[in-house]
Motif scaffolding. Sequence first.
Motif, PDB file in Angstrom:
ATOM      1  N   THR A  25      -5.253  -3.816   1.938  1.00  0.00           N
ATOM      2  CA  THR A  25      -6.521  -3.115   2.098  1.00  0.00           C
ATOM      3  C   THR A  25      -7.348  -3.846   3.150  1.00  0.00           C
ATOM      4  OG1 THR A  25      -6.415  -2.580  -0.262  1.00  0.00           O
ATOM      5  CG2 THR A  25      -8.486  -2.135   0.862  1.00  0.00           C
ATOM      6  N   ILE A  30      -9.216   1.995   4.382  1.00  0.00           N
ATOM      7  CA  ILE A  30      -7.766   2.054   4.550  1.00  0.00           C
ATOM      8  C   ILE A  30      -7.086   1.281   3.426  1.00  0.00           C
ATOM      9  CG2 ILE A  30      -5.824   1.499   6.062  1.00  0.00           C
ATOM     10  CD1 ILE A  30      -7.714   1.642   8.420  1.00  0.00           C
ATOM     11  N   GLU A  31      -6.031   1.852   2.877  1.00  0.00           N
ATOM     12  CA  GLU A  31      -5.220   1.170   1.869  1.00  0.00           C
ATOM     13  C   GLU A  31      -3.771   1.594   2.022  1.00  0.00           C
ATOM     14  OE1 GLU A  31      -4.668   1.545  -2.843  1.00  0.00           O
ATOM     15  OE2 GLU A  31      -6.577   0.634  -2.259  1.00  0.00           O
ATOM     16  N   PHE A  32      -2.872   0.609   1.945  1.00  0.00           N
ATOM     17  CA  PHE A  32      -1.446   0.877   2.056  1.00  0.00           C
ATOM     18  C   PHE A  32      -0.733   0.157   0.933  1.00  0.00           C
ATOM     19  CE2 PHE A  32       2.738  -0.519   3.727  1.00  0.00           C
ATOM     20  CZ  PHE A  32       3.328   0.733   3.810  1.00  0.00           C
ATOM     21  N   ALA A  44       5.473   4.670  -2.527  1.00  0.00           N
ATOM     22  CA  ALA A  44       4.731   4.276  -1.332  1.00  0.00           C
ATOM     23  C   ALA A  44       3.463   5.117  -1.265  1.00  0.00           C
ATOM     24  CB  ALA A  44       5.573   4.466  -0.074  1.00  0.00           C
ATOM     25  N   ASN A  45       2.397   4.524  -0.745  1.00  0.00           N
ATOM     26  CA  ASN A  45       1.115   5.210  -0.702  1.00  0.00           C
ATOM     27  C   ASN A  45       0.327   4.743   0.525  1.00  0.00           C
ATOM     28  OD1 ASN A  45      -0.862   6.958  -2.292  1.00  0.00           O
ATOM     29  ND2 ASN A  45      -2.081   5.129  -1.919  1.00  0.00           N
ATOM     30  N   LEU A  46      -0.183   5.692   1.289  1.00  0.00           N
ATOM     31  CA  LEU A  46      -1.023   5.393   2.448  1.00  0.00           C
ATOM     32  C   LEU A  46      -2.288   6.225   2.337  1.00  0.00           C
ATOM     33  CD1 LEU A  46      -1.585   4.132   5.225  1.00  0.00           C
ATOM     34  CD2 LEU A  46      -0.322   6.050   6.245  1.00  0.00           C
ATOM     35  N   GLU A  47      -3.433   5.559   2.374  1.00  0.00           N
ATOM     36  CA  GLU A  47      -4.704   6.248   2.195  1.00  0.00           C
ATOM     37  C   GLU A  47      -5.729   5.704   3.189  1.00  0.00           C
ATOM     38  OE1 GLU A  47      -8.026   6.075  -1.249  1.00  0.00           O
ATOM     39  OE2 GLU A  47      -6.080   6.904  -1.865  1.00  0.00           O
ATOM     40  N   ASN A  56      -4.398  11.123   2.251  1.00  0.00           N
ATOM     41  CA  ASN A  56      -3.512  10.350   1.387  1.00  0.00           C
ATOM     42  C   ASN A  56      -2.097  10.896   1.496  1.00  0.00           C
ATOM     43  OD1 ASN A  56      -2.184  10.337  -1.614  1.00  0.00           O
ATOM     44  ND2 ASN A  56      -3.173   8.400  -1.150  1.00  0.00           N
ATOM     45  N   ARG A  58       1.856  10.119   0.119  1.00  0.00           N
ATOM     46  CA  ARG A  58       2.421   9.358  -0.988  1.00  0.00           C
ATOM     47  C   ARG A  58       3.881   9.730  -1.223  1.00  0.00           C
ATOM     48  NH1 ARG A  58       0.139  13.839  -2.578  1.00  0.00           N
ATOM     49  NH2 ARG A  58       1.013  15.012  -4.333  1.00  0.00           N
TER      50      ARG A  58
END
Length: 250
Positions: A25, A30-32, A44-47, A56, A58
């Motif tokens: 983060t 942004i968060e991955f 897996a998650n990208l936001e 988002n 995912r």
Amino acid sequence: MTYKYDSSSLLIGQGLSNFLKFVYTPSDEIEFGLRFSGANIDYANLEFNLYRFKFNARYKSYIDFPIEGISEGVLVSYNDTVFLDLGVAGNSLPFLAGAKIGNFELVYGNRYFNASDSILTGYNLSGGFVDMRLIGGIFLEDFDPIIYFDAVFGDGNLKIIYYLRNIDVNISIFDYEMNGMYSFENGNYKLGVQLPFWETYKVFGEFEQTRILSKWVLGFAQYEEDYNLGLKIRNELSSIFVDIFGEVLF
């Protein structure tokens, strides 16, 4: 680590399972996240946020919605008032679209929760000592209802979900927690309880009954801010297993 009870050797090692979860983060926008289990990626998650838009993407994870649907897809929302989630499921394009106006929300799912389309409406109420959210809906093909109720009052919380002929109930007061599940389709049920003692320790138990077997779990664990460690004993398929589990945050 899992061990199996044996009358002659007491305990026999059954194996070791592990995973590594990575969350990056760099900013509030942004968060991955990735979770590995051996050579596989569990999810897996990208936001990230851009102005009032939220994006988002995912893999094997769900959007922040009370009822779980498609676990792979791309979500786009604006100002927390309208959203569209495009799912991935074979050769079809299931989607979930919703809008929120004041305390009311309206959501339409196209093959998002199962093979049937669905319509859901919701109402959010905050006042006094209770925060409440109620969602009701129906599957258009067989008219099977969907119900979600969540109430937060002081240090307590009550959640009730009826979905795909299953009802789940969760009650928590302070750190005491009780939960139950019952299937109207096959009669399966599950009961669980979690009780705190001292400051960071909890004991827990669970019993599950299906048409073909019964399972129970008893255990205790210590939950600290950066780690947890516990021991549980479970009975499955007429065998007794002992699990040592834990998690480290760093």
